[in-house]
Enzyme design. Structure first.
Site, PDB file in Angstrom:
ATOM      1  N   ARG A  52     -14.919  10.500  12.132  1.00  0.00           N
ATOM      2  CA  ARG A  52     -13.492  11.000  12.133  1.00  0.00           C
ATOM      3  C   ARG A  52     -13.481  12.354  11.369  1.00  0.00           C
ATOM      4  NH1 ARG A  52     -14.042  11.742   7.296  1.00  0.00           N
ATOM      5  NH2 ARG A  52     -11.874  12.736   7.168  1.00  0.00           N
ATOM      6  N   GLY A  53     -12.413  12.814  11.207  1.00  0.00           N
ATOM      7  CA  GLY A  53     -12.284  14.326  10.720  1.00  0.00           C
ATOM      8  C   GLY A  53     -12.446  15.171  11.730  1.00  0.00           C
ATOM      9  N   ALA A  54     -11.581  16.187  11.825  1.00  0.00           N
ATOM     10  CA  ALA A  54     -11.161  17.021  13.016  1.00  0.00           C
ATOM     11  C   ALA A  54     -12.274  17.612  13.766  1.00  0.00           C
ATOM     12  CB  ALA A  54      -9.965  18.042  12.621  1.00  0.00           C
ATOM     13  N   ARG A  94      -8.121  10.039  20.153  1.00  0.00           N
ATOM     14  CA  ARG A  94      -7.213  10.561  19.097  1.00  0.00           C
ATOM     15  C   ARG A  94      -6.111  11.629  19.400  1.00  0.00           C
ATOM     16  NH1 ARG A  94      -9.525  10.274  13.132  1.00  0.00           N
ATOM     17  NH2 ARG A  94      -7.205   9.498  12.757  1.00  0.00           N
ATOM     18  N   GLN A 201      -9.325   7.640   2.935  1.00  0.00           N
ATOM     19  CA  GLN A 201     -10.546   8.514   2.851  1.00  0.00           C
ATOM     20  C   GLN A 201     -10.876   9.209   1.720  1.00  0.00           C
ATOM     21  OE1 GLN A 201      -7.950   8.047   4.897  1.00  0.00           O
ATOM     22  NE2 GLN A 201      -8.392   8.680   7.144  1.00  0.00           N
ATOM     23  N   ASP A 242      -5.475  19.029  10.763  1.00  0.00           N
ATOM     24  CA  ASP A 242      -6.101  18.718  12.034  1.00  0.00           C
ATOM     25  C   ASP A 242      -5.800  19.347  13.181  1.00  0.00           C
ATOM     26  OD1 ASP A 242      -6.037  16.366  10.012  1.00  0.00           O
ATOM     27  OD2 ASP A 242      -7.605  15.899  11.600  1.00  0.00           O
ATOM     28  N   ASN A 252      -1.826  17.561   9.065  1.00  0.00           N
ATOM     29  CA  ASN A 252      -3.025  16.944   8.037  1.00  0.00           C
ATOM     30  C   ASN A 252      -2.396  15.683   7.954  1.00  0.00           C
ATOM     31  OD1 ASN A 252      -5.596  17.236   7.003  1.00  0.00           O
ATOM     32  ND2 ASN A 252      -4.612  17.222   5.051  1.00  0.00           N
ATOM     33  N   LYS A 253      -3.376  15.099   7.096  1.00  0.00           N
ATOM     34  CA  LYS A 253      -3.265  13.418   6.755  1.00  0.00           C
ATOM     35  C   LYS A 253      -2.124  13.137   6.183  1.00  0.00           C
ATOM     36  CE  LYS A 253      -5.440  10.697   7.678  1.00  0.00           C
ATOM     37  NZ  LYS A 253      -5.392  10.344   8.887  1.00  0.00           N
TER      38      LYS A 253
HETATM   39  O1  MRU Z   1      -7.734  10.181  10.230  1.00  0.00           O
HETATM   40  P1  MRU Z   1      -8.894  11.141   9.891  1.00  0.00           P
HETATM   41  O2  MRU Z   1      -9.609  10.640   8.874  1.00  0.00           O
HETATM   42  O3  MRU Z   1      -9.567  11.802  10.999  1.00  0.00           O
HETATM   43  O4  MRU Z   1      -7.981  12.466   9.328  1.00  0.00           O
HETATM   44  C1  MRU Z   1      -8.861  13.498   8.568  1.00  0.00           C
HETATM   45  C2  MRU Z   1      -8.041  14.782   8.135  1.00  0.00           C
HETATM   46  O5  MRU Z   1      -6.669  14.589   8.122  1.00  0.00           O
HETATM   47  C3  MRU Z   1      -8.889  15.917   7.418  1.00  0.00           C
HETATM   48  O6  MRU Z   1      -7.857  16.342   6.547  1.00  0.00           O
HETATM   49  C4  MRU Z   1      -8.867  16.879   8.586  1.00  0.00           C
HETATM   50  O7  MRU Z   1      -9.267  16.476   9.591  1.00  0.00           O
HETATM   51  C5  MRU Z   1      -9.185  18.002   8.330  1.00  0.00           C
HETATM   52  S1  MRU Z   1     -10.519  18.654   7.443  1.00  0.00           S
HETATM   53  C6  MRU Z   1     -11.983  18.232   8.373  1.00  0.00           C
END
Ligand code: MRU
Length: 350
Positions: A52-54, A94, A201, A242, A252-253
């Site tokens: 996970r993570g963009a 996603r 996270q 993201d 973002n999250k």
């Molecule tokens: O749902 P996730 O854990 O994939 O979400 C991740 C985030 O929201 C991060 O802040 C985002 O990917 C940017 S930093 C790599």
């Protein structure tokens, strides 16, 4: 300091190698690696948030295309013959992080450029492109770290949200990369990590990653951020993104928007670390960003433990959009963009 934390590794050569992913659903209690050799397996790992993570999602998808090409070759086909189906499966995992689509577009251009090659030559080219996406991401994070660290004051107490570190990228991290670089420069006194409900996270991943690198970290629940700002204990907030729209609106999250509003009220800088692969000039503003809605179970349960009554109505948007007007600066590998973002972000790509 370069972190050893890496969520994704290709082992072996293009034709017979495999992908190894660190299972982020099992952290911090267990460090378990899984091996992948099919595009469907990679797709499932993204959907299930094993990775996970963009940026990390984009890297994994690029390797997934290599497996799709190998599967085509095994049937005597050129990768171009099966690419639309491979792309469709990976793209459906996603919706919010634009890096997924950015990486698939790059792989699609590579597939098109290999039309005159044999299937095996095409696989080699696709593997080289996926490796380039991976290595460029780490280089970009290091550059973003340097640009961002210049904004951090001495003795900074920094609050961050979700996980934006080595685990969310090819390595080093976006917002955590800036924090890492500022730490190396002796500027960071404390990092406050929001736990980041519902998927945790911050508690599970950021706390683990910063502890592993001996960067001072204090875990707080999301609802404590206002308290610490009111007490004057937070100097700035840095988050990742993201997808950032052309006008500077930042997806973002979930919970990021809360922090931006709090920063505005308390007059605290609110920075976003965004590699250019996360900036989507084709999306005019935040209203056009698709927001992933994840399962109710991630809200009603923590791990296997149920917290809420059976049958309760639940909503679970996994991301929110922070309006550009609340963003102090967007840190990229090419420099720091400031408002008005329509102009400054476009200039980064000029
Ligand atoms: O749902 P996730 O854990 O994939 O979400 C991740 C985030 O929201 C991060 O802040 C985002 O990917 C940017 S930093 C790599």
């Amino acid at each position: 300091m370069k972190t050893e934390v890496t969520p994704v590794r290709w082992l072996g050569d293009a034709l017979t190698g495999y992908l190894e992913l660190l299972d982020q659903t099992r952290l911090p209690l267990e460090e378990v690696q899984h091996r992948y050799t099919t595009h469907a397996g990679v797709g499932e790992s993204i959907r299930a948030m094993i990775i996970r993570g963009a940026p990390a999602i984009g890297i994994a998808a690029a390797y997934g295309v290599v497996f799709g090409a190998r599967e085509a070759a095994a049937q005597g086909l050129h990768p171009a013959a099966t690419f639309p189906a491979v792309r469709a499966l990976l793209a459906a995992t996603r919706p919010t992080a634009v890096n997924l689509f950015w990486a698939l577009d790059r792989m699609e251009r590579t597939v098109e450029a290999t039309a005159h090659l044999t299937p095996h030559e095409a696989i080699e080219r696709l593997h080289a492109e996926a490796q380039a996406i991976y290595h460029e991401d780490i280089e970009n994070n290091l550059a973003m770290g340097r640009h961002g660290a210049a904004l951090i004051p001495q003795g900074a107490r920094i609050l961050t949200h979700c996980n934006t570190g080595g685990l969310a990228t090819g390595g080093y991290g976006t917002a955590l990369g800036v924090i890492r670089c500022a730490w190396d420069q002796g500027k960071v006194e404390m990092v406050y990590a929001d736990e980041t409900r519902p998927y945790l996270q911050g508690a599970r991943l950021t706390a683990w990653e910063l502890r592993k690198d001996n960067i001072p970290v204090t875990l707080i629940t999301d609802s404590m951020a206002a308290f610490f700002m009111q007490q004057g204990q937070v100097d700035l907030v840095i988050v990742g993104t993201d997808r950032t729209a052309a006008n500077g609106d930042v997806a973002n999250k979930i919970g990021t928007y809360n922090l931006a509003v709090l920063c505005h009220y308390h007059k605290i800088p609110f920075y976003v670390a965004a590699p250019c692969s996360t900036i989507d000039l084709a999306t005019p503003d935040g209203a056009a960003i698709p927001i992933e809605e994840r399962s109710a179970r991630e809200v009603t349960h923590v791990g296997e433990r149920q917290l809420a009554p059976d049958g309760i109505l639940v909503r679970h948007p996994a991301f929110d959009v922070t309006p550009a007007s609340l963003v102090t600066g967007i840190i990229t590998e090419r420099g720091v963009a400031r408002a008005p973002y329509n102009a400054s972000l476009a200039a980064l790509f000029a």
